[in-house]
Design a protein around this motif. Structure first.
Motif, PDB file in Angstrom:
ATOM      1  N   TYR A  10       0.902  -1.261  -0.032  1.00 44.14           N
ATOM      2  CA  TYR A  10      -0.067  -0.018   0.021  1.00 44.14           C
ATOM      3  C   TYR A  10       0.787   1.189   0.100  1.00 44.14           C
ATOM      4  CZ  TYR A  10       0.221  -0.949   5.169  1.00 44.14           C
ATOM      5  OH  TYR A  10       0.715  -1.204   6.267  1.00 44.14           O
ATOM      6  N   ASP A  11       0.361   2.492  -0.559  1.00 47.95           N
ATOM      7  CA  ASP A  11       0.698   3.468  -0.572  1.00 47.95           C
ATOM      8  C   ASP A  11       0.379   4.216   0.569  1.00 47.95           C
ATOM      9  OD1 ASP A  11       1.468   6.146  -0.862  1.00 47.95           O
ATOM     10  OD2 ASP A  11       1.276   6.260  -3.286  1.00 47.95           O
ATOM     11  N   HIS A  56       4.632   3.390   3.997  1.00 51.21           N
ATOM     12  CA  HIS A  56       4.393   2.360   2.777  1.00 51.21           C
ATOM     13  C   HIS A  56       4.617   1.005   3.235  1.00 51.21           C
ATOM     14  CE1 HIS A  56       4.115   6.278   0.974  1.00 51.21           C
ATOM     15  NE2 HIS A  56       5.577   6.468   1.207  1.00 51.21           N
ATOM     16  N   ALA A  57       3.920   0.110   2.521  1.00 53.32           N
ATOM     17  CA  ALA A  57       4.120  -1.469   2.391  1.00 53.32           C
ATOM     18  C   ALA A  57       4.706  -2.014   1.219  1.00 53.32           C
ATOM     19  CB  ALA A  57       2.962  -2.036   3.260  1.00 53.32           C
ATOM     20  N   SER A  86      -4.758   2.399  -4.211  1.00 53.66           N
ATOM     21  CA  SER A  86      -3.539   2.851  -3.470  1.00 53.66           C
ATOM     22  C   SER A  86      -3.269   1.361  -2.473  1.00 53.66           C
ATOM     23  CB  SER A  86      -3.758   3.998  -2.683  1.00 53.66           C
ATOM     24  OG  SER A  86      -5.082   3.899  -1.801  1.00 53.66           O
ATOM     25  N   VAL A 119      18.641  19.256  -6.708  1.00 57.02           N
ATOM     26  CA  VAL A 119      17.386  19.862  -6.819  1.00 57.02           C
ATOM     27  C   VAL A 119      16.496  18.784  -6.474  1.00 57.02           C
ATOM     28  CG1 VAL A 119      15.885  20.812  -8.771  1.00 57.02           C
ATOM     29  CG2 VAL A 119      18.231  21.444  -8.719  1.00 57.02           C
ATOM     30  N   ARG A 120      15.045  19.276  -5.881  1.00 56.98           N
ATOM     31  CA  ARG A 120      14.095  18.280  -5.706  1.00 56.98           C
ATOM     32  C   ARG A 120      13.857  17.305  -6.772  1.00 56.98           C
ATOM     33  NH1 ARG A 120      11.353  22.944  -4.829  1.00 56.98           N
ATOM     34  NH2 ARG A 120       9.954  23.416  -6.679  1.00 56.98           N
ATOM     35  N   ILE A 122      10.940  15.654  -8.103  1.00 58.87           N
ATOM     36  CA  ILE A 122       9.419  15.498  -8.075  1.00 58.87           C
ATOM     37  C   ILE A 122       8.666  14.280  -8.096  1.00 58.87           C
ATOM     38  CG2 ILE A 122       9.564  18.072  -8.925  1.00 58.87           C
ATOM     39  CD1 ILE A 122       8.504  16.962 -11.492  1.00 58.87           C
ATOM     40  N   PHE A 123       9.578  13.210  -8.718  1.00 58.81           N
ATOM     41  CA  PHE A 123       8.726  11.981  -8.706  1.00 58.81           C
ATOM     42  C   PHE A 123       8.859  11.030  -7.626  1.00 58.81           C
ATOM     43  CE2 PHE A 123       9.415  13.385 -13.087  1.00 58.81           C
ATOM     44  CZ  PHE A 123       8.231  13.333 -13.479  1.00 58.81           C
ATOM     45  N   LEU A 125       8.572  12.582  -4.407  1.00 56.07           N
ATOM     46  CA  LEU A 125       8.233  13.217  -3.009  1.00 56.07           C
ATOM     47  C   LEU A 125       7.618  12.472  -2.224  1.00 56.07           C
ATOM     48  CD1 LEU A 125       7.306  16.701  -4.697  1.00 56.07           C
ATOM     49  CD2 LEU A 125       9.293  16.342  -3.332  1.00 56.07           C
ATOM     50  N   ARG A 126       6.809  11.756  -2.645  1.00 51.69           N
ATOM     51  CA  ARG A 126       5.798  10.978  -1.461  1.00 51.69           C
ATOM     52  C   ARG A 126       6.652   9.653  -1.045  1.00 51.69           C
ATOM     53  NH1 ARG A 126       0.083  11.287  -3.855  1.00 51.69           N
ATOM     54  NH2 ARG A 126      -0.014   8.872  -3.718  1.00 51.69           N
ATOM     55  N   TYR A 127       7.643   9.374  -1.542  1.00 49.68           N
ATOM     56  CA  TYR A 127       8.404   7.994  -1.485  1.00 49.68           C
ATOM     57  C   TYR A 127       9.865   8.160  -0.824  1.00 49.68           C
ATOM     58  CZ  TYR A 127       4.264   6.870  -4.185  1.00 49.68           C
ATOM     59  OH  TYR A 127       2.823   6.765  -4.602  1.00 49.68           O
ATOM     60  N   PHE A 243       9.436   1.886   3.926  1.00 47.00           N
ATOM     61  CA  PHE A 243       8.896   0.951   3.505  1.00 47.00           C
ATOM     62  C   PHE A 243       9.021  -0.222   4.362  1.00 47.00           C
ATOM     63  CE2 PHE A 243       7.813   2.593  -0.734  1.00 47.00           C
ATOM     64  CZ  PHE A 243       8.601   3.913  -0.784  1.00 47.00           C
TER      65      PHE A 243
END
Lengths: 263, 263
Positions: A10-11, A56-57, A86, A119-120, A122-123, A125-127, A243
């Motif tokens: 899961y996210d 996350h899992a 998700s 530089v950040r 962007i892909f 950011l959530r992980y 994770f």
């Protein structure tokens, strides 16, 4: 009645963690509602461990008991059809009724991802934990981590508030690596242990990062461990880099009672 | 006045594409508002090509003219500090005033990602086309793609409605590969050309997938190309799998007029 073992990915971004809470969307509540839609009975699920909001899992393990006679294949397809995008069920297995998802777990593997580029990204950011205030020395972090491997009292790396009998855990392996090529801005930490205290991985990461950025010597995480004092450790790293990768159980033979169910 | 070239990455999920539209959040509007905050003047930006809603960029190139005398380093830091997390400025360069971001582009590279495994991959839902109705034969897709490489009239692979002088384009390279190891459920298509018609990559992908799933022979995409009839081609693949990877320009020397600006 039979006992089912689910392996879930899961996210965690949009959930308030694993465990059911009033008026929050959690993975457990979503899963139990889905199982109820399919089997007409609301089950009580139990996970190998709770994950916090944002964590996350890739391989969380969950058990429940049901009177449903659906085959594991049909159950998996039905769950994946009804669950939100998700959450995904990676595997469904019949287990002996003696199976206990927490007690029987032999070891767990967690991964923590740090993005450490100029530089950040962007892909991710959530992980990943975006650490962009200078370059971290992953080799120094790996050397500093060696003092944490083995059987120790990890109370320095525990956020208080979660009940447990003992704060002694055995860390089998702790690897820290900077990626290569297109992954050179990512540092991945993998830690395998017989169990983890509350926030243990995130506090270990927050502590090792102090070494990686040069603010503390490589000997420091070992000293923090010895002190058995949470106030000595680094910050708790943010949840989105964490994770739960895998939970290992003993290989078991299926009891005859559920042998007619295809696996 | 000077001419600035920006290289941008963005996550297209939450944008209605690149181009400014009334009452929609677009990448162009967000970027122009950000530049205005930093330079006090709203610029007119121009991109190497428009990307549609949901399409991502790893290296979109954008130009604008400004009277700001901020160095490229300071401009990059300021833009990244003000832009939302889903847009990042990877590079800022001073260009001769003759630079034209569309006309001067020599070639573009697009990547299209297909997830093709038995259970959905929850971490790539925003970044891949989830094709879970059976296994695609990536090798057959690669063989079928060979007839599309070279200089051709690609009107069979164009969604009408976008103005262009000619539908002839030269595809330099078209590679399709299934990943290995942990990436075995992902098929990546990379296509490099001197330019692309509207929806050309997504229509080529939708056509090659018909071969990959065994519904059409490997000779079919070549026949579709020859027909110059859009109705003969496959569906337009969904936007979330598409990434504008890179736009290539001739190497140019900086004119003396902007030589004082650090690069």
């Amino acid at each position: 009645m039979r006992t089912i073992k689910l392996t879930l990915a899961y996210d965690g971004t949009d959930f308030a963690g694993w465990q059911i809470q009033p008026s929050s969307k959690t993975v457990q509540a979503t899963l139990e509602e889905t199982i109820e839609k399919i089997t007409a009975v609301r089950p009580s699920t139990l996970a190998s461990g709770r994950t916090d909001a944002g964590v996350h899992a890739l391989g969380q393990v969950v058990s429940f008991r049901t009177e449903s006679r659906l085959s594991t294949e049909v159950l998996q397809r039905a769950l994946n059809a009804v669950l939100p995008p998700s959450i995904a069920v990676l595997d469904v297995a019949n287990m002996p009724d003696s199976f206990h998802v927490i007690r029987d777990a032999l070891r767990k593997l967690y991964r923590y991802v740090i993005y450490n580029g100029p530089v950040r990204d962007i892909f991710s950011l959530r992980y990943a934990w975006h650490f962009v205030r200078g370059r971290l020395d992953a080799d120094a972090m790996q050397r500093a981590a060696s003092s944490l491997v083995g059987k120790h009292d990890f109370s320095s790396f525990e956020t208080s508030g979660s009940p447990r009998k003992t704060s002694i855990r055995t860390v089998y392996d702790l690897r820290i690596e900077r990626g290569r090529g297109g992954q050179a801005h990512f540092i991945t930490l993998e830690i395998e242990a017989d169990g983890f205290l509350y926030n243990m991985v995130r506090t270990i990461v927050g502590t090792l990062v102090e070494v990686g950025r040069g603010a503390r010597p490589e000997s420091w995480p070992g000293e923090v461990l010895q002190s058995m004092d949470r106030r000595r450790a680094g910050q708790t790293a943010p949840p989105q880099g964490l994770f739960l990768v895998n939970v290992e159980y003993p290989k078991v033979a299926l009891p005859k009672a559920v042998g007619y169910l295809k696996r």
